[in-house]
Design a protein around this motif. Structure first.
Motif, short mmCIF file in Angstrom:
data_model
loop_
_atom_site.label_atom_id
_atom_site.label_comp_id
_atom_site.label_asym_id
_atom_site.label_seq_id
_atom_site.Cartn_x
_atom_site.Cartn_y
_atom_site.Cartn_z
N ARG A 6 1.06 -10.75 4.30
CA ARG A 6 1.23 -9.45 5.11
C ARG A 6 2.97 -9.00 4.80
O ARG A 6 3.07 -7.55 4.66
N MET A 7 3.65 -9.87 4.29
CA MET A 7 5.12 -9.24 4.16
C MET A 7 5.02 -8.47 2.95
O MET A 7 5.46 -7.46 2.57
N ARG A 8 4.22 -9.12 1.74
CA ARG A 8 4.18 -8.25 0.56
C ARG A 8 3.47 -7.04 0.86
O ARG A 8 3.93 -5.87 -0.12
N ASP A 9 2.45 -6.78 1.28
CA ASP A 9 1.65 -5.73 1.63
C ASP A 9 2.55 -4.60 2.42
O ASP A 9 2.39 -3.40 2.04
N SER A 10 3.19 -5.01 3.42
CA SER A 10 4.30 -4.30 4.24
C SER A 10 5.31 -3.61 3.33
O SER A 10 5.51 -2.41 3.42
N ILE A 11 5.85 -4.46 2.22
CA ILE A 11 7.00 -4.06 1.41
C ILE A 11 6.34 -3.12 0.43
O ILE A 11 6.89 -1.86 0.23
N GLY A 12 5.15 -3.24 0.11
CA GLY A 12 4.44 -2.51 -1.03
C GLY A 12 4.15 -1.17 -0.51
O GLY A 12 4.29 -0.02 -1.19
N SER A 13 3.55 -1.13 0.91
CA SER A 13 3.27 0.29 1.70
C SER A 13 4.68 1.10 1.45
O SER A 13 4.57 2.37 1.52
N VAL A 14 5.75 0.66 1.84
CA VAL A 14 7.10 1.26 2.20
C VAL A 14 7.68 1.62 0.72
O VAL A 14 8.01 2.90 0.54
N TYR A 15 7.75 0.84 -0.17
CA TYR A 15 8.63 0.79 -1.29
C TYR A 15 7.80 0.95 -2.96
O TYR A 15 8.58 1.28 -3.72
N ILE A 16 6.64 0.62 -2.77
CA ILE A 16 5.98 0.48 -4.23
C ILE A 16 4.62 1.25 -4.30
O ILE A 16 3.67 0.62 -4.07
N PRO A 17 4.66 2.65 -4.33
CA PRO A 17 3.75 3.47 -4.42
C PRO A 17 2.99 3.41 -5.64
O PRO A 17 3.57 3.07 -6.90
N GLY A 18 1.83 3.92 -5.70
CA GLY A 18 1.21 3.95 -7.02
C GLY A 18 0.52 5.40 -7.48
O GLY A 18 1.34 6.34 -6.81
N GLU A 19 -0.36 5.72 -8.11
CA GLU A 19 -0.89 6.71 -8.68
C GLU A 19 -1.15 7.63 -7.16
O GLU A 19 -1.70 7.12 -6.48
N ASP A 20 -1.09 9.01 -7.26
CA ASP A 20 -1.37 9.80 -6.15
C ASP A 20 -2.77 9.83 -6.10
O ASP A 20 -3.47 10.42 -7.08
N ILE A 21 -3.26 9.48 -4.99
CA ILE A 21 -4.79 9.74 -4.69
C ILE A 21 -5.09 10.67 -3.39
O ILE A 21 -4.36 10.41 -2.54
N ALA A 22 -5.77 11.92 -3.63
CA ALA A 22 -6.25 12.47 -2.54
C ALA A 22 -6.53 11.81 -1.31
O ALA A 22 -7.47 10.95 -1.27
N GLY A 23 -5.65 12.04 -0.36
CA GLY A 23 -6.24 11.50 1.18
C GLY A 23 -5.97 10.13 1.14
O GLY A 23 -6.27 9.43 2.36
N LYS A 24 -5.38 9.39 0.23
CA LYS A 24 -4.86 7.87 0.14
C LYS A 24 -3.44 7.66 0.09
O LYS A 24 -2.67 8.61 -0.34
N GLN A 25 -3.14 6.54 0.74
CA GLN A 25 -1.71 6.21 0.64
C GLN A 25 -1.58 4.98 -0.36
O GLN A 25 -1.56 3.71 -0.18
#
Length: 327
Positions: free
Chosen positions: A223-242
């Motif tokens: 849960r911690m890793r996924d929350s940090i990833g969602s805020v600070y470690i973005p990936g390739e831009d995917i339409a309609g996706k975070q």
């Protein structure tokens, strides 16, 4: 007889190495690639059950990688060729039949820094028993030496930025090839380019009471890793996706108690991926119990390098993290 004389010679050298510095002879610098291991034993032993047991422990697959890679790269040789500069190898495992059964781990026998482990037994089964009993201790000695050697090599050119000291009150010995790519009040991200990809080190802190119970510990890590990833470690831009980094969904991370920088800690090894894009790799994370600052300090290294071996990449990240010092 030759085997016995060889072992006696080695033991004599080991004993002589324990004399005080005034009597110690000059020792050359040890040699070898990081995570290489010289294994010295007779061909008959190497090709039989004793050799199988050596490979079982010292070439065991490293945990948390995307492909199977051995703990050490083994360079096998019979005793007859264990001469000259090859004896200056940094990590040496010497196995032989002898009239006595013993295990020794000695420092700086032929070169420095160096660890020489000697395992002897009166027969094959005796040797196997001694390998099983001492493998963990010997592996820890070899690995500790390799970590120290890697950190020594970092000193040739270090990153001088003060970001970690300013933000977290810590220092890491980070090679100058790593650069700060993102800096927030509670998040710092270093990265460097490698063939086909990138290696990264990230640092952040969590509240001291973030991990509630042992029964939910692994879930809380994810849960911690996924929350940090969602805020600070973005990936390739995917339409309609975070699209962002998450923990691999189907393989639970492996968790081990440890100590880092003189503090109690937990080591976590596993795989990461992107939430909405086919991209991933291994990660190594340490949760450090920093009681002085009432926090859990998180230091993580991860690698992206598709279709390549990553053992040495992850070992470099481990050596960086284990250089931590608290101001």
């Amino acid at each position: 007889m030759k085997k016995l004389l060889g072992l006696l010679t080695l033991v004599l050298i080991v004993n002589n190495s324990c004399k005080d510095d005034k009597e110690a002879k000059y020792l050359p610098e040890s040699i070898g690639a990081i995570n290489s291991l010289a294994v010295v034993m007779d061909n008959q032993l190497w090709q039989g059950e004793a050799g199988d047991k050596v490979r079982e422990y010292f070439a065991a697959p490293v945990a948390g990688l995307t492909m199977e890679e051995p703990l050490f790269t083994i360079n096998f040789m019979p005793q007859s060729v264990f001469t000259g500069s090859i004896r200056n190898t940094r990590s040496i495992l010497f196995i032989t039949k002898d009239s006595t059964s013993k295990t020794l781990i000695k420092t700086d026998v032929y070169a420095k820094p160096q660890k020489v482990a000697v395992i002897s037994g009166t027969n094959v089964q005796d040797i196997i028993k001694n390998i099983e009993a001492s493998a963990s201790e010997i592996i820890n000695a070899f690995k500790g030496l390799e970590i120290t050697e890697a950190q020594k090599r970092f000193q040739r050119s270090l990153n001088k930025e003060k970001v970690l000291s300013d933000n977290f009150g810590i220092t890491l010995d980070i090679p100058s090839a790593y650069k700060v790519g993102r800096q927030e009040p509670n998040f710092v991200w270093y990265s460097r380019q490698v063939p086909k990809g990138e290696m990264s080190v990230i640092v952040y802190a969590m509240p001291e009471d973030y991990f509630k119970t042992d029964t939910t510990f692994v879930k809380d890590i994810i849960r911690m890793r996924d929350s940090i990833g969602s805020v600070y470690i973005p990936g390739e831009d995917i339409a309609g996706k975070q699209n962002h980094m998450i923990t691999e969904k189907y393989l639970a991370p492996q968790v081990y108690p440890t100590e880092v920088g003189g503090q109690k800690a937990v080591e976590v090894r596993g795989l990461w991926e992107m939430s909405d894009y086919p991209m991933g790799g291994p990660y190594l994370l340490y949760i450090i119990n920093d009681k002085a600052k009432n926090r859990k300090l998180i230091v993580e290294g991860f690698t992206f390098a598709p279709a390549t071996q990553k053992r040495d990449n992850m070992f470099e990240l481990e050596a960086i993290i284990k250089s931590i010092k608290f101001n």
